[in-house]
Design an enzyme around this catalytic site. Structure first.
Site, PDB file in Angstrom:
ATOM      1  N   LYS B  55       1.012  -1.212  -0.179  1.00 49.39           N
ATOM      2  CA  LYS B  55      -0.163  -0.047   0.026  1.00 49.39           C
ATOM      3  C   LYS B  55       0.717   1.242  -0.283  1.00 49.39           C
ATOM      4  O   LYS B  55       0.179   2.193  -0.520  1.00 49.39           O
ATOM      5  CB  LYS B  55      -1.041  -0.359   1.295  1.00 49.39           C
ATOM      6  CG  LYS B  55      -1.940  -0.525   1.128  1.00 49.39           C
ATOM      7  CD  LYS B  55      -2.918  -0.510  -0.003  1.00 49.39           C
ATOM      8  CE  LYS B  55      -4.545  -2.257   0.677  1.00 49.39           C
ATOM      9  NZ  LYS B  55      -5.517  -1.667  -0.353  1.00 49.39           N
ATOM     10  N   SER B 305       1.461  -9.816  -0.308  1.00 54.09           N
ATOM     11  CA  SER B 305       1.703  -8.712  -0.442  1.00 54.09           C
ATOM     12  C   SER B 305       1.331  -7.906   1.169  1.00 54.09           C
ATOM     13  O   SER B 305       1.273  -6.575   1.232  1.00 54.09           O
ATOM     14  CB  SER B 305       0.123  -8.281  -0.925  1.00 54.09           C
ATOM     15  OG  SER B 305      -0.807  -9.218   0.191  1.00 54.09           O
TER      16      SER B 305
END
Lengths: 322, 322
Positions: B55, B305
């Site tokens: 992110k 991730s």
């Protein structure tokens, strides 16, 4: 370069020889590192190596270098740690016999690692002389080639390949920190750096409770280990006849670290890089923390030498997100 | 390439723009992966990214791309997860205000992550419409620029830089597996792969309990999330108006995974690579395990991730050495 048991050509050859079997492990940047003033801190992730320790390199180099006649006789070693499993693994890759002498009081996880590689450990008494004697007996009975955990030219050359990779992966570094137990990884690193990048300073890190390398470096001859209770169980041995002259000649300094800082560094590397490493593997980071003034403004790579953590309670109870 | 909200030039520009702030994370090979028949399995370690999630890339790209007039007004978003901290961090890097709307029932660790970055979260009710309304109110009061967690061109372009790195780091790969929640990472990945290496197949991985992307891909229009109880808390959102057309056009398939396999994959990646990753981050590895037949003989990179694990009990009680 002065005449040592190993030279640059041996390390170059080792890098070629072991390349099909071992990983070129990552160099990973750490998120903020508490109380640290280095310009950048990266870790070389030998905790992610085959068998989760750099030991795979030296064992693999020694085994793959055997000529067919030697290989047919198999290999033998004594070790209660990562070298035991590494040699069993390397022998399995080559399809030859491995005889692994281990103290009967070795941790179950270590005995099982060797068993999972299809080798039943040969148990011996807990003292150093028990081990050496048991290994010698196996050698006489089988003719197997003895591969010492660190004081062996092919093992030192194999461990030197870690530095070859680091210097390619992090060409801007100016400082390396390396754990020292018997000195195989440190000696290999020093020889590689001396040939490729003599401007890079190499520091060794050692537990205060097993400060034999520190004392040897200062006295000029090999000093014995006085205690065997450091949590960094892989670093409780004294340096060897082959490794010590190399260390003495080229190391910048040997830095001792406290048990508490070693334990905290297991937590820190989990927080700062989401990596699991063993106490022996993080003494390099502990040195960075306890001797911070030496590393101010430097570009540091610390070798994270192993990931076989058997104290999962050292991981943080909660991870912070930033 | 058809007309989408983002094109290849945007991703290239993003890679340049965010390079000083984010890490080029490692691609790491796994030791044996249980029950797996792929030729090689590597993971892209976005669990080691700044803030421990990919992110940081999208948030950073959106913030650094603001013109000075926009930047002076600050940014606003609503999120209970990694995007909240990522946007607060990116705003801090640029020295501008960030307004972060978070549900009052967010986990303490997530609220604290934002606080540690010097931003006091604006609390709102727990429903989706509460968040949107609260963010809109802040936007009207402050003039701050709204940065959506995934359905924003600059965010999608930023997330696409993960794939740019992978294709350079692992040029021999033929298959990529990417987690899908709102689809920002997946859409960015698909656009980058389509431009750089259209021969590489991209699969998405999604929890069965939040299978909206799977259903949307099959029905041809955006389907709502029906449950919000998957352990993969970052993947509980439905895909967006900007991300869905890109996914629909380029993804090879969307693979659903069980809750049990997601939990096991947290354990597996700790064992196989000594890495700490969060449930949302390992659905790619779960897909590799539960849909093994698809990946037989392939060279796979799975994107890991995120690393903000708040269930440390999912780590193995004991690590095996080999």
């Amino acid at each position: 370069m002065q005449n040592f048991a190993v030279d640059w050509a041996d390390i170059e050859a080792a890098a070629q020889r072991i390349q099909p079997w071992v990983f070129c492990t990552s160099v990973t940047e750490l998120n903020e590192f508490p109380g640290n003033s280095a310009l950048s801190v990266r870790v070389k992730c030998e905790n992610q190596q085959r068998g989760f320790a750099f030991k795979a390199r030296g064992a693999c180099n020694a085994v793959m270098k055997l000529d067919p006649e030697q290989a047919a006789r198999g290999v033998v070693t004594h070790s209660s740690g990562n070298h035991a499993a590494a040699l069993a693994w390397a022998a399995q890759q080559r399809g030859i016999a491995a005889h692994i002498v281990m103290p009967q009081n070795s941790a179950g996880i270590k005995l099982n690692a060797v068993r999972r590689l299809g080798v039943e450990p040969i148990l011996c008494g807990p003292r150093g002389e028990d081990r050496a004697l048991a290994a010698q007996r196996v050698q006489e009975q089988t003719g197997a080639v003895f591969i010492h955990p660190f004081d062996h030219p092919d093992v030192i050359a194999g461990q030197g390949t870690v530095a070859v990779e680091i210097l390619r992966q992090a060409p801007d570094l100016d400082t390396l920190i390396v754990p020292v137990g018997g000195g195989g990884l440190l000696a290999g690193t020093l020889l590689a750096v001396q040939s490729m990048r003599p401007d890079v300073k190499v520091y060794a890190a050692e537990p205060q409770l097993a400060d034999d390398a520190y004392r040897s470096f200062r006295s000029g001859h090999i000093e014995p280990v006085l205690r065997t209770d450091s949590i960094a169980d892989g670093l409780r041995t004294s340096v060897g006849d082959l490794t010590f002259p190399i260390i003495q000649r080229y190391v910048e300094d040997i830095l001792c670290v406290s048990e508490q800082c070693i334990q905290e560094s297991v937590t820190t590397v989990a927080r700062a890089a989401r990596l699991i490493a063993e106490p022996s593997g993080v003494v390099s980071l502990a040195a960075l923390q306890e001797h911070a003034h030496i590393f101010a403004g430097r570009r540091v790579v610390a070798i994270l030498s192993g990931g076989n953590l058997d104290r999962m309670d050292l991981l943080p109870a909660e991870l912070q997100w930033v």
